[in-house]
Enzyme design. Structure first.
Site, PDB file in Angstrom:
ATOM      1  N   ARG A 175      13.506  -0.730 -11.468  1.00  0.00           N
ATOM      2  CA  ARG A 175      12.600  -1.177 -10.417  1.00  0.00           C
ATOM      3  C   ARG A 175      12.965  -2.771  -9.788  1.00  0.00           C
ATOM      4  O   ARG A 175      12.110  -3.554  -9.581  1.00  0.00           O
ATOM      5  CB  ARG A 175      11.392  -1.297 -11.044  1.00  0.00           C
ATOM      6  CG  ARG A 175      10.920   0.335 -11.364  1.00  0.00           C
ATOM      7  CD  ARG A 175      10.993   1.159 -10.342  1.00  0.00           C
ATOM      8  NE  ARG A 175      10.526   2.608 -10.687  1.00  0.00           N
ATOM      9  CZ  ARG A 175      11.511   3.453 -11.269  1.00  0.00           C
ATOM     10  NH1 ARG A 175      12.692   2.968 -11.093  1.00  0.00           N
ATOM     11  NH2 ARG A 175      11.204   4.504 -11.778  1.00  0.00           N
ATOM     12  N   SER A 252       2.480   3.378  -9.113  1.00  0.00           N
ATOM     13  CA  SER A 252       2.356   2.804 -10.440  1.00  0.00           C
ATOM     14  C   SER A 252       2.340   1.319 -10.564  1.00  0.00           C
ATOM     15  O   SER A 252       3.138   0.603  -9.891  1.00  0.00           O
ATOM     16  CB  SER A 252       3.568   3.275 -11.262  1.00  0.00           C
ATOM     17  OG  SER A 252       3.645   4.577 -11.519  1.00  0.00           O
ATOM     18  N   GLU A 356       4.386  -4.069 -10.783  1.00  0.00           N
ATOM     19  CA  GLU A 356       5.497  -3.603  -9.860  1.00  0.00           C
ATOM     20  C   GLU A 356       5.467  -4.024  -8.308  1.00  0.00           C
ATOM     21  O   GLU A 356       6.250  -4.474  -7.860  1.00  0.00           O
ATOM     22  CB  GLU A 356       5.659  -1.923  -9.888  1.00  0.00           C
ATOM     23  CG  GLU A 356       6.928  -1.405  -9.287  1.00  0.00           C
ATOM     24  CD  GLU A 356       6.843   0.052  -9.742  1.00  0.00           C
ATOM     25  OE1 GLU A 356       7.390   0.767  -8.890  1.00  0.00           O
ATOM     26  OE2 GLU A 356       6.729   0.348 -10.806  1.00  0.00           O
TER      27      GLU A 356
END
Length: 364
Positions: A175, A252, A356
């Site tokens: 990520r 998320s 995130e």
């Protein structure tokens, strides 16, 4: 100090469609964020390059937004120019597709499947733009963009140069990439490798293999895999739906934490000390062990819908890893909820979760 009126005129000359004094909540999937004095929409790559070069040359504060699916904007908004990345061209070839940065990502995936091309189907249903995928190294159901990325066309915001770079120059990780949390370069276009036989990437994610009823590593028709992925994501509130507040989110919200090898036993012991002799889901990772953020959040005592029906910002009622706006939340509401969850997991297990989404004008 930049002048909004003069800057707006030059942005129009550079090819942008300019609006004044817009609220930014409508530009993100979380639907929070304060105002901006100038918003410049660029529908072509040429105008995008010219606009960003102009703003950088004059040191005008610039915020770049495409799909807004991985972004939390503070309630005070942005005191500068917001550039809307709206170039959306897509070209399909036998084994490589090219998508301009503003193309809607799921439309790109759907287009490959409809054209009989495989490889991207496990990334179905992910909101946002094509240009954001290498920045975040977007991944789902066992596939990451980094595994299918051919090359990326970048605008170097220091030199003004436009050039293609390969994935080896992007520092791709879980990520993340060298492009994330950096203003040094802007993605203009991505090229992705696809399979002309119309078969999916090998199915490796346990939940997806179970849904499809196949063994790990099997390839299935791309359309079949796409439908299975979309069904799984919808069940978790992870496919955008304006009528479903569980999808008013940034997906998320926390990444799965990677615990260094030297601390792994200590952390696992802390988990078992609190929960008993439970099976802790772990995954191999570079330099350590990856844990499930959603599993940790639930085991720390946070339930779906936390903190309750009257709260403007809540955990999704379908998926504890998503923080959601129930219709009237502010960025302050969301960041306070994020801190509560993060700190609760750290207090319980000694593991600190990392957000995130990119934050602008607010902190978590």
């Amino acid at each position: 100090m930049w002048d909004a009126s003069n800057t707006s005129e030059r942005l129009v000359e550079a090819g942008a469609f300019v609006s004044r004094d817009l609220d930014l909540a409508g530009f993100t999937t979380l639907r929070v964020g304060g105002p901006a004095p100038v918003v410049a929409e660029c529908s072509t790559t040429e105008s995008l390059v010219e606009v960003v070069r102009l703003l950088d040359a004059e040191s005008v504060p610039t915020l770049l937004i495409a799909g807004g699916s991985n972004l939390v904007i503070g309630d005070d908004g942005w005191d500068g120019v917001v550039v809307r990345i709206a170039n959306s061209g897509v070209r399909l070839d036998a084994d490589v597709i090219a998508a301009e940065a503003g193309a809607v990502w799921d439309d790109v995936v759907a287009g490959t499947v409809e054209a009989g091309l495989g490889g991207l189907e496990c990334l179905s249903g992910i909101p946002g733009s094509a240009g954001a995928t290498p920045v975040q190294n977007v991944g789902a159901y066992g596939v990451e963009v980094g595994t299918v990325l051919h090359r990326v066309r970048l605008l170097d915001r220091v030199t003004g140069e436009v050039r293609w770079v390969g994935p080896d120059e992007l520092g791709l990780g879980y990520r993340t990439s060298v492009l994330k949390h950096s203003d040094a370069a802007l993605v203009l276009e991505v090229e992705l490798q696809v399979s002309p036989d119309g078969a999916s990437a090998p199915i490796r994610y346990r939940e997806l293999t179970a849904t499809l009823g196949v063994s790990e590593g099997v390839r299935v028709p791309a359309a079949q895999a796409r439908e299975a992925v979309l069904a799984l994501r919808r069940g978790k509130g992870m496919v955008l739906d304006s009528t479903d507040h569980d999808t008013w989110s940034a997906g998320s919200f926390f990444t799965n934490p990677v615990v260094p090898a030297a601390r792994a036993e200590e952390v696992l012991a802390a988990i078992r000390s609190r929960l008993g002799d439970v099976a802790v889901p772990t995954y191999p990772a570079d330099g350590g062990v990856k844990l499930s953020a959603g599993w940790l959040i639930e085991r720390a005592g946070f339930t779906k819908g936390f903190p309750g029906a009257d709260a403007p910002a809540r955990l999704s009622t379908k998926h504890t890893l998503a923080l959601t706006n129930r219709g009237a939340a502010s960025a302050k509401d969301l960041t306070e909820l994020a801190r509560t969850v993060r700190d609760g997991v750290e207090d319980a297990f000694g593991v600190r979760l990392s957000p995130e989404p990119v934050t602008v004008g607010c902190e978590i």
